[in-house]
Every structure is written in structure tokens, then in C-alpha cells.
Write a protein that holds these residues in place. Structure first.
Motif, PDB file in Angstrom:
ATOM      1  N   GLY A 171       0.665  -1.193  -0.129  1.00 37.32           N
ATOM      2  CA  GLY A 171      -0.072  -0.041  -0.024  1.00 37.32           C
ATOM      3  C   GLY A 171       0.906   1.170   0.041  1.00 37.32           C
ATOM      4  O   GLY A 171       0.629   2.375   0.891  1.00 37.32           O
ATOM      5  N   ALA A 172       1.907   1.117  -0.779  1.00 38.39           N
ATOM      6  CA  ALA A 172       2.887   2.066  -0.840  1.00 38.39           C
ATOM      7  C   ALA A 172       2.415   3.692  -1.235  1.00 38.39           C
ATOM      8  O   ALA A 172       3.100   4.681  -0.663  1.00 38.39           O
ATOM      9  CB  ALA A 172       3.928   1.969  -1.840  1.00 38.39           C
ATOM     10  N   GLY A 173       1.232   3.846  -1.843  1.00 32.43           N
ATOM     11  CA  GLY A 173       0.767   5.028  -2.092  1.00 32.43           C
ATOM     12  C   GLY A 173       1.673   6.107  -2.875  1.00 32.43           C
ATOM     13  O   GLY A 173       2.474   5.752  -3.880  1.00 32.43           O
ATOM     14  N   SER A 184      -2.908   0.149  -7.450  1.00 36.27           N
ATOM     15  CA  SER A 184      -3.130   1.334  -8.572  1.00 36.27           C
ATOM     16  C   SER A 184      -2.081   1.382  -9.309  1.00 36.27           C
ATOM     17  O   SER A 184      -1.191   2.063  -8.889  1.00 36.27           O
ATOM     18  CB  SER A 184      -3.671   2.631  -7.902  1.00 36.27           C
ATOM     19  N   ALA A 185      -2.435   1.336 -10.706  1.00 37.14           N
ATOM     20  CA  ALA A 185      -1.362   1.516 -11.835  1.00 37.14           C
ATOM     21  C   ALA A 185      -0.976   2.870 -11.799  1.00 37.14           C
ATOM     22  O   ALA A 185       0.240   3.172 -11.982  1.00 37.14           O
ATOM     23  CB  ALA A 185      -1.977   0.799 -12.975  1.00 37.14           C
ATOM     24  N   ALA A 186      -2.104   3.907 -11.633  1.00 38.36           N
ATOM     25  CA  ALA A 186      -1.661   5.348 -11.823  1.00 38.36           C
ATOM     26  C   ALA A 186      -0.759   5.724 -10.631  1.00 38.36           C
ATOM     27  O   ALA A 186       0.187   6.487 -10.968  1.00 38.36           O
ATOM     28  CB  ALA A 186      -2.960   6.128 -11.652  1.00 38.36           C
ATOM     29  N   THR A 187      -1.098   5.266  -9.524  1.00 39.32           N
ATOM     30  CA  THR A 187      -0.391   5.668  -8.101  1.00 39.32           C
ATOM     31  C   THR A 187       1.153   4.952  -8.350  1.00 39.32           C
ATOM     32  O   THR A 187       2.238   5.607  -8.078  1.00 39.32           O
ATOM     33  CB  THR A 187      -1.044   4.828  -7.050  1.00 39.32           C
ATOM     34  N   ASP A 211       2.712   4.386 -11.015  1.00 38.32           N
ATOM     35  CA  ASP A 211       3.336   5.253 -12.138  1.00 38.32           C
ATOM     36  C   ASP A 211       3.904   6.361 -11.420  1.00 38.32           C
ATOM     37  O   ASP A 211       5.224   6.905 -11.787  1.00 38.32           O
ATOM     38  CB  ASP A 211       2.704   5.501 -13.312  1.00 38.32           C
ATOM     39  N   ARG A 212       3.209   7.092 -10.739  1.00 40.92           N
ATOM     40  CA  ARG A 212       3.701   8.294 -10.007  1.00 40.92           C
ATOM     41  C   ARG A 212       4.951   8.057  -9.061  1.00 40.92           C
ATOM     42  O   ARG A 212       5.713   8.693  -9.043  1.00 40.92           O
ATOM     43  CB  ARG A 212       2.589   9.165  -9.284  1.00 40.92           C
ATOM     44  N   LEU A 213       4.829   6.764  -8.320  1.00 41.63           N
ATOM     45  CA  LEU A 213       5.940   6.291  -7.515  1.00 41.63           C
ATOM     46  C   LEU A 213       6.968   6.036  -8.332  1.00 41.63           C
ATOM     47  O   LEU A 213       8.121   6.483  -7.958  1.00 41.63           O
ATOM     48  CB  LEU A 213       5.318   5.097  -6.766  1.00 41.63           C
ATOM     49  N   ARG A 214       7.026   5.587  -9.517  1.00 45.17           N
ATOM     50  CA  ARG A 214       8.116   5.028 -10.372  1.00 45.17           C
ATOM     51  C   ARG A 214       8.761   6.506 -10.672  1.00 45.17           C
ATOM     52  O   ARG A 214       9.991   6.682 -10.522  1.00 45.17           O
ATOM     53  CB  ARG A 214       7.832   4.502 -11.530  1.00 45.17           C
ATOM     54  N   THR A 215       7.961   7.439 -11.058  1.00 46.06           N
ATOM     55  CA  THR A 215       8.722   8.834 -11.344  1.00 46.06           C
ATOM     56  C   THR A 215       9.239   9.334  -9.975  1.00 46.06           C
ATOM     57  O   THR A 215      10.483   9.972 -10.062  1.00 46.06           O
ATOM     58  CB  THR A 215       7.484   9.765 -11.687  1.00 46.06           C
ATOM     59  N   ARG A 216       8.766   9.250  -8.863  1.00 48.18           N
ATOM     60  CA  ARG A 216       9.499   9.862  -7.822  1.00 48.18           C
ATOM     61  C   ARG A 216      10.976   9.163  -7.379  1.00 48.18           C
ATOM     62  O   ARG A 216      11.807   9.704  -7.056  1.00 48.18           O
ATOM     63  CB  ARG A 216       8.417   9.805  -6.480  1.00 48.18           C
ATOM     64  N   ILE A 217      10.643   7.635  -7.551  1.00 47.15           N
ATOM     65  CA  ILE A 217      11.916   6.793  -7.141  1.00 47.15           C
ATOM     66  C   ILE A 217      12.914   7.029  -8.129  1.00 47.15           C
ATOM     67  O   ILE A 217      14.217   7.227  -7.634  1.00 47.15           O
ATOM     68  CB  ILE A 217      11.393   5.388  -7.399  1.00 47.15           C
ATOM     69  N   LEU A 261       2.860  -4.212  -8.957  1.00 46.44           N
ATOM     70  CA  LEU A 261       1.526  -3.902  -9.105  1.00 46.44           C
ATOM     71  C   LEU A 261       0.843  -5.064  -8.790  1.00 46.44           C
ATOM     72  O   LEU A 261       0.623  -6.325  -9.270  1.00 46.44           O
ATOM     73  CB  LEU A 261       1.037  -3.582 -10.594  1.00 46.44           C
ATOM     74  N   GLY A 262       0.308  -4.757  -7.408  1.00 39.89           N
ATOM     75  CA  GLY A 262      -0.413  -6.074  -6.693  1.00 39.89           C
ATOM     76  C   GLY A 262      -1.796  -6.248  -7.205  1.00 39.89           C
ATOM     77  O   GLY A 262      -2.422  -5.336  -7.550  1.00 39.89           O
ATOM     78  N   ALA A 263      -2.467  -7.303  -6.412  1.00 38.23           N
ATOM     79  CA  ALA A 263      -3.902  -7.520  -6.565  1.00 38.23           C
ATOM     80  C   ALA A 263      -4.547  -7.484  -5.414  1.00 38.23           C
ATOM     81  O   ALA A 263      -3.842  -7.314  -4.389  1.00 38.23           O
ATOM     82  CB  ALA A 263      -4.061  -8.932  -7.292  1.00 38.23           C
ATOM     83  N   ALA A 264      -5.682  -7.269  -5.295  1.00 42.77           N
ATOM     84  CA  ALA A 264      -6.542  -7.315  -4.063  1.00 42.77           C
ATOM     85  C   ALA A 264      -6.457  -8.477  -3.026  1.00 42.77           C
ATOM     86  O   ALA A 264      -6.359  -8.027  -1.751  1.00 42.77           O
ATOM     87  CB  ALA A 264      -7.909  -7.130  -4.350  1.00 42.77           C
ATOM     88  N   ASP A 265      -6.041  -9.424  -3.658  1.00 41.98           N
ATOM     89  CA  ASP A 265      -5.842 -10.866  -2.740  1.00 41.98           C
ATOM     90  C   ASP A 265      -4.302 -11.214  -2.701  1.00 41.98           C
ATOM     91  O   ASP A 265      -3.988 -12.347  -2.277  1.00 41.98           O
ATOM     92  CB  ASP A 265      -6.588 -11.845  -3.239  1.00 41.98           C
TER      93      ASP A 265
END
Length: 374
Positions: free
Chosen positions: A60-62, A86-89, A91-97, A109-113
Motif C-alpha cells: 500500500g505504498a501510495g 493502483s497502476a496510476a499511483t 506510475d507516479r511512484l516510479r517517477t519519484r523513485i 502492481l499487486g492484486a486485491a488478494d
């Protein structure tokens, strides 16, 4: 004057556009700076037991508040798996990293389970204020347990609202918090033991705060030591059961009333009696009349007038409401086949309305857990 007017508008527009472009970045930095002041990040990392070279997961890295700080904590020789659904979230995290130069962070990119983490890899995993958002709790916890190394830890920081612990779970989750008993029940069912709970862990305004829970995979059962099948005698009485260490861990104070249920020979009860003097009492409760008689003689021999032995029924300790400060059950474990293991005990106690606040791990072949009534 008119020749200068056309030049002023583009300049004003440029300044405004520049300000708007910078505002989100400044705002995000400001929010993280404020969060640093109350989130107790070093204490969370200490609870995880991590350092240089550790392999960890931020589930849940956000926006990456913990991901980036974990990356610094484990260093380039370590690794951080940053998981979000969330793929969009992500992507933003990749940019920050990339902007911050972290080459040892792996976005997933994980799944709900399923956080889709490699098996038996992690020294620790972290979930901060994301557990209440999860829907497949057992599947997610089971997947995290598989990803942990032996001895690995899962640390969960979750929000609570004072006085709202009894409302239905679905209502809690819709309001973005979760009372500790729900998380603990999930964890026990998923094969974890609760090794530490701190509540409140943080308070940052509003009617509640956050609590911290540390979980470890349930260890395999230990084989009973030879000669320890007798409940009230044998080497488990003193050296292996470490009664002085147990009493010290409970941090009892004078004036307290302590009930020792299943007291047997009273090796704990007599120590409780000494610690709670003056003004306190120790009650040794047992269903075995011979054990109770032996405790009464023990109390007389030791001159402990605040040590009281009582014969009780198997289904009723005979304690009146609010009459004791602490109840201590026989600290059984795998050496005693007629006693439940830790997972079973925690599950039964949770069903009866208790929640774990601390687990002591200094005993070999036994467990020692502290609980409070919800």
C-alpha cells in the motif's frame, strides 16, 4: 502607456503558471514534513527490526512516504518492494523513485488478494493505514506470510477512533479506521502470532490516532521435553518456566490484586504475593484440592498473609466483578499436551472479548501473552 500593456499580461501569466506548477510539489513536501513530526518513523523501522542490507516490502505504498525512507534505511545493498494495486499511483511512484535516484526499489502492481511478492524473501513487511482498505484479508495475510523469511515480521500501523471500536466492521472500514480486535482476529486466523501492540502509537489531532501491531509467523510446535508431562512437578517448575522473569515482565506494583488461575504448586502465586506487598493480594486458584492445600501450607510457611489459596470450579474462577487488577493463567505451552498452543489460546481469548497487548518471547517451549478486555 499603451505600448507597454501587451508586455505585462504575458509576464503575469508566466509568473502565475510557474507558481501553479510549483504548488503541488511544495504542498507534497510540506505535508511530508508535517507527517515526519508525528509519524514516529524510526520507531516503526525499529519494530520491523531492519537495517542496512534488509529486504522489505511497503504494501500500500501510495505516494512513497515510507518507500523512500525505507530505501534510505536499508541502503543500496538492501531492497524495497513497493506494492500498490493502483497502476496510476504506481506510475507516479516510479517517477519519484527515479527522481530521487533509488535503484534498489522494485515497484509491484499487486492484486486485491495478492501483493505478488517473492516467497521466503522478506525480512519485514509494512502496512500503514492501508489494511482497512483491503477486502481479501486472509488471502493477503497468507501471501505476506509466505513472503517472509523465518523470523520475519509484519508491522501494521492502523487508525482507530476513540469510542467507536464496537460499531460494525464494515462501518469502520468505510470511515477509514479499524479497531484492533478485528486485525488481531484476522492475523491469528492467518497463522501469525502477535508479538507487540502499542496503542495509541501516534495521535495527530482528531478523536483517535494510530496503533502499531507487530506480527510474526506462528512457529512450528516444539516437541515436549522429556519428563515434563506432570503439570505440577518436574524441571518445568523452576528453571524452564523462569517464574522470576515472568513476574518481572508483568511489571506488577504494590497494592495490586492478582489472581493466578491454575496455580498448581503456587510457584508464581508466592512471587506475586511478595511483589504486590504492601496492600496487595495474590490469589492462587485451582480445581485440585490437594494443590490448594499445598498452597495454603506454602503461604503459612513463608509467612505471606496476602497469599490466599482457593478451590474453584472448572468453569468458574469465582471472582467477583472488578475484584482483581490482573488475572494470570497457567503459562502453558507445547510441553503440556492438555493445554492449547498460542494460536488456539489467542483465538479463544479474542472470541471471549480480549485483545493482545504484548507477547513475551523469552521463554523456551512456552508462551507468555498479556491481554486486556476490550
Amino acid at each position: 502607456m499603451s505600448t507597454h500593456v501587451p508586455l505585462r499580461f504575458p509576464l503575469i501569466a508566466l509568473v502565475v503558471a510557474s507558481f501553479l506548477a510549483l504548488t503541488p510539489r511544495v504542498s507534497a513536501q510540506s505535508q511530508e514534513a508535517q507527517r515526519e513530526s508525528w509519524q514516529r518513523v524510526p520507531d516503526i523501522f525499529a519494530a520491523m527490526g531492519i537495517g542496512a542490507n534488509s529486504i522489505v516490502a511497503d504494501i500500500g505504498a501510495g505516494q512513497g512516504f515510507f518507500t523512500t525512507r525505507l530505501a534510505k534505511a536499508v541502503g543500496e545493498s538492501g531492497r524495497v518492494y513497493a506494492v500498490d494495486i493502483s497502476a496510476a499511483t504506481l506510475d507516479r511512484l516510479r517517477t519519484r523513485i527515479a527522481a530521487e535516484g533509488f535503484t534498489h526499489v522494485v515497484p509491484i502492481l499487486g492484486a486485491a488478494d495478492d501483493p505478488k511478492l517473492p516467497a521466503a524473501t522478506l525480512d519485514a513487511a509494512l502496512i500503514v493505514n492501508a489494511y482497512h482498505e483491503m477486502t481479501a484479508h486472509q488471502a493477503m495475510l497468507a501471501a505476506i506470510r509466505r513472503a517472509l523469511k523465518p523470523g520475519g515480521r509484519l508491522v501494521i500501523v492502523e487508525s482507530f477512533i476513540t469510542g467507536q471500536g464496537g460499531v460494525p466492521r464494515a462501518n469502520q472500514e468505510s470511515r477509514h479506521f479499524l479497531a484492533p480486535q478485528h486485525l488481531q482476529r484476522d492475523a491469528i486466523e492467518a497463522g501469525f502470532v502477535i508479538t507487540r501492540v502499542e496503542s495509541p502509537f501516534t495521535r495527530h489531532g482528531g478523536p483517535g490516532g494510530e496503533y502499531l501491531t507487530v506480527l510474526e509467523p506462528t512457529p512450528p510446535p516444539l516437541a515436549p521435553p522429556p519428563g515434563n508431562g506432570n503439570r505440577g512437578s518436574g524441571p518445568m517448575d523452576e528453571s524452564a518456566r523462569r517464574p522470576d522473569d515472568v513476574v518481572a515482565a508483568l511489571e506488577l506494583k504494590s497494592g495490586r490484586v492478582v489472581a493466578d488461575i491454575g496455580a498448581a504448586s503456587g510457584i508464581f502465586t508466592r512471587r506475586f504475593a511478595r511483589v504486590v506487598e504492601p496492600g496487595g493480594r495474590a490469589l492462587g486458584l485451582d480445581v485440585d484440592a490437594a494443590a490448594v492445600d499445598a498452597m495454603k501450607k506454602d503461604a503459612t510457611t513463608l509467612g505471606l498473609r496476602n497469599y490466599e489459596a482457593r478451590l474453584v470450579a472448572p468453569d468458574d474462577p469465582g471472582l467477583t466483578p472488578t475484584s482483581v487488577d490482573m488475572i494470570v493463567d497457567f503459562p502453558a505451552g507445547s510441553p503440556f499436551p492438555d493445554h492449547p498452543d498460542q494460536k488456539q489460546a489467542e483465538a479463544e481469548l479474542a472470541s471471549a472479548g480480549y485483545r493482545v497487548i504484548k507477547t513475551h518471547t523469552f521463554l523456551s517451549g512456552q508462551y507468555c501473552i498479556e491481554l486486556v478486555a476490550r
